[in-house]
Enzyme design. Structure first.
Site, PDB file in Angstrom:
ATOM      1  N   THR A  25       0.873  -1.192   0.000  1.00 18.09           N
ATOM      2  CA  THR A  25       0.000   0.000   0.000  1.00 18.09           C
ATOM      3  C   THR A  25       0.904   1.234   0.000  1.00 18.09           C
ATOM      4  O   THR A  25       1.363   1.647  -1.050  1.00 18.09           O
ATOM      5  CB  THR A  25      -0.962   0.007   1.215  1.00 18.09           C
ATOM      6  OG1 THR A  25      -0.208  -0.199   2.406  1.00 18.09           O
ATOM      7  CG2 THR A  25      -2.008  -1.068   1.080  1.00 18.09           C
ATOM      8  N   LYS A  70       3.964  -6.837   3.974  1.00 22.63           N
ATOM      9  CA  LYS A  70       3.699  -5.426   3.666  1.00 22.63           C
ATOM     10  C   LYS A  70       3.363  -4.729   4.978  1.00 22.63           C
ATOM     11  O   LYS A  70       2.841  -5.351   5.910  1.00 22.63           O
ATOM     12  CB  LYS A  70       2.575  -5.263   2.648  1.00 22.63           C
ATOM     13  CG  LYS A  70       1.200  -5.710   3.031  1.00 22.63           C
ATOM     14  CD  LYS A  70       0.365  -4.755   3.805  1.00 22.63           C
ATOM     15  CE  LYS A  70       0.428  -3.350   3.269  1.00 22.63           C
ATOM     16  NZ  LYS A  70      -0.307  -2.438   4.209  1.00 22.63           N
ATOM     17  N   THR A 116       0.286  -9.130  13.102  1.00 23.57           N
ATOM     18  CA  THR A 116       0.409  -7.759  12.622  1.00 23.57           C
ATOM     19  C   THR A 116       0.427  -7.728  11.113  1.00 23.57           C
ATOM     20  O   THR A 116       0.915  -8.650  10.491  1.00 23.57           O
ATOM     21  CB  THR A 116       1.700  -7.136  13.145  1.00 23.57           C
ATOM     22  OG1 THR A 116       1.788  -5.831  12.600  1.00 23.57           O
ATOM     23  CG2 THR A 116       2.928  -7.904  12.718  1.00 23.57           C
TER      24      THR A 116
END
Lengths: 394, 394
Positions: free
Chosen positions: B145, B171, B182
């Site tokens: 992203t 990512k 996470t």
């Protein structure tokens, strides 16, 4: 402005050269008679020297004067720091011919640098001599660090033909995540209140006001709120109704200061109230409101005037509190943006974006689970916050 | 690079038009045979649709494929969101002629906007047909992203003449404060490992690596780490020594990814390890390390290359942990900056400032109370973090 004063309290501020540009950096508040006093202090395990000193001295419940410097926190300064805090009080007490044990001290500024005590010593006589009933604005200026405006609030109460005042001053701007007490704030009243009652009411007011704000989530080592009552108005706070009115007045003064603090948070451009309703308990609501109020992603979206409600949902979701995302409604002022956990579409988004352009607004999160509610004041998180704090010591 | 592959795993990435500029935004990892699988997921109460789906499907311990999109988190999207997540899996399963229940799904991007599922459907056949053993870089690109670089780590282990690989992709960039799992990370191994063992080792590795990093303190709604083992190498992880080596290899791959994640945090310019020693317990050390690592004031000072150790002391002090400020030593790499709670003066400050100019360094806080220790990776907090997050949706 002669109205911003409280009978029997003299105040003043002067430059001792601790801050740049000869700005005022040492201030005093002196009560003409011995006042009752209450204080709440930081819960940070690292406590600045003046906090350590005040914690000891406030036990007597009596005080004649407060001396404050900005530009240096006198924190992590070892035995010398404690001695310097005592010296500030001693010099002032000597000049005023009062008991040094009745002088309280506060400091704010950079942590970990020795206090240039000789600079402060040098200005105390002039500072004390010039303190006057109209000097609260000079005092308010002298305690500022990265604050851009001084913060003063006053309310007056009439009771049986007499009037008493509650006059408060505060400084804030950064390292602000209250925990019991917060930042520096000094409140004077000329009502007559016992130390016990003073303490009860201060703790209650702090919980309702200054412990409900955040700027950056960091709790200061120097947080101090002091409330002095010298009885000069001749009004004694005695019965239940007196207490109710005094508490309401004190809450009002401290809430006004709290709002000013958030509004003038480092780099802040917006004052936003986070209101959580419909939680199972008030405690749950409080935890969720605080988590949203502290979220860097929520705060940067506020700065960008972006109605990015997904970040509000995500922050609520990580608060560790019982919730059902599919029951959540979110409003920006009165614009319903999220209903039962889903976005309300483009026209709601457009209306919410208009709300976000304002300098003050609220975000209401309804969990639709129970009756618990709480609110928190926060500000946006701007590029200037980072700039101010990257260069703070240079 | 043909070496970045793991036997029997095909990967690929393609643009479906979810991100701007026709960047890749849908990726797949396909195992040629049914693999064992383990996963750890966000503890946020608000869970994205693909997380809800995976939590159900992972119970079987078996998987053939993972499909991931970026540009949209498919979170707070109601019943349609869950249906969309299922559709992504169904279309891929239909094309590959495999059991849809063995397809896992992940999404990352903006929260609260409906997934444009038809765009994803349209590209799945081409994506699946072109997936190959050398396609992991395309996959890594497709899940980005605000990441500025793809994140891939691989380690190979020789055992009795055979070799197995552990290949990981991740990512990150923002909304990163791990809680159990996470961000998005996908790890493949061609070793043969039972689902139970896989799960044990993944939980342990996550605790040691990705749960020890922070970028901005916000926990994502979409955090997902999946570990697939297809046994293609012919190496079975069977005895204690095998487990020890596999765990170490997995820890190594995930730590490499974790460091890459922090280094590429939104706006980050520095990777800083916060090492706390001498606490009463490891848990105490962990709490203090995490509080320092999350402090906005510490992080902005890092950005400003300002050795403002007072903020480190203040953050440690608000962690709610037993400590004696007057025993604390602080080092920047090997420069002793604070001894017994007091600053070490101008020459130490100068040396520490040189350390702060580096892109990677550590801050060591020794409480000198006991044997407890812990460490945490963090990054600095820059003007660009605010810029990126103020404008994220526009």
């Amino acid at each position: 402005m002669t109205e911003i004063q409280c009978s029997g309290f003299l105040a003043g501020g002067i430059s001792a050269g601790l801050k740049k540009n000869r700005e005022k950096d040492v201030g005093v508040i002196i009560s003409e008679v011995t006042a009752h006093v209450a204080g709440v202090f930081t819960r940070n395990r690292v406590k600045a020297a003046p906090v350590v000193l005040d914690l000891e001295r406030i036990k007597s419940g009596k005080s004649r004067a407060i001396i404050v410097n900005s530009g240096n926190a006198n924190c992590c300064t070892g035995e010398k720091g404690l001695q310097d805090a005592r010296t500030m009080a001693d010099i002032l007490a000597g000049h005023l011919n009062i008991d040094p044990e009745q002088v309280l001290v506060a400091s704010t500024g950079v942590i970990g640098q020795p206090l240039p005590i000789e600079k402060i010593e040098a200005v105390i006589p002039e500072l004390a001599d010039n303190a006057g009933e109209g000097g609260i604005e000079d005092f308010a200026a002298a305690i500022m660090t990265t604050d851009t405006v001084p913060k003063i609030a006053i309310k007056k109460v009439n009771r049986a033909g007499k009037t008493y005042s509650v006059l408060g001053v505060a400084k804030g701007a950064g390292m602000i995540k209250p925990d019991m007490a917060t930042l520096l704030s000094f409140i004077c009243t000329d009502a007559d209140v016992t130390p016990e009652l003073l303490n009860q009411m201060l703790v209650r007011a702090t919980r309702r006001t200054m412990n409900r704000i955040t700027i950056d989530g960091d709790t200061s080592t120097n947080d101090t709120v002091l409330l002095m009552a010298n009885g000069k108005s001749g009004v004694a706070i005695a019965n239940k109704e007196d207490v109710r009115v005094f508490q309401k007045t004190l809450d009002g003064v401290m809430m006004e200061l709290a709002r000013m603090l958030v509004k003038d948070g480092e780099g802040a451009t917006k004052l936003v109230e986070i209101i959580v309703r419909g939680a199972l308990t008030d405690g749950d609501a409080d935890q969720i409101a605080a988590t949203i109020a502290h979220s860097n992603l929520v705060k940067t979206a506020l700065f960008g005037e972006d109605a990015n409600w997904g970040r509000i949902m995500a922050a609520a979701g990580r608060a560790g509190i019982e919730m059902d995302p599919e029951k959540v409604d979110i409003r920006f002022n009165d614009v319903l943006m999220v209903e039962k956990g889903c976005g309300c579409g483009a026209s709601a988004e457009e209306a919410a974006t208009e709300v976000l352009k304002k300098s003050e607004f609220n975000i209401q999160v309804d969990l639709n689970l129970g009756d618990g509610g709480a609110s928190y004041f926060t500000c946006d998180f701007s590029v200037d916050y980072v700039r101010i704090n990257a260069d703070y010591r240079s």
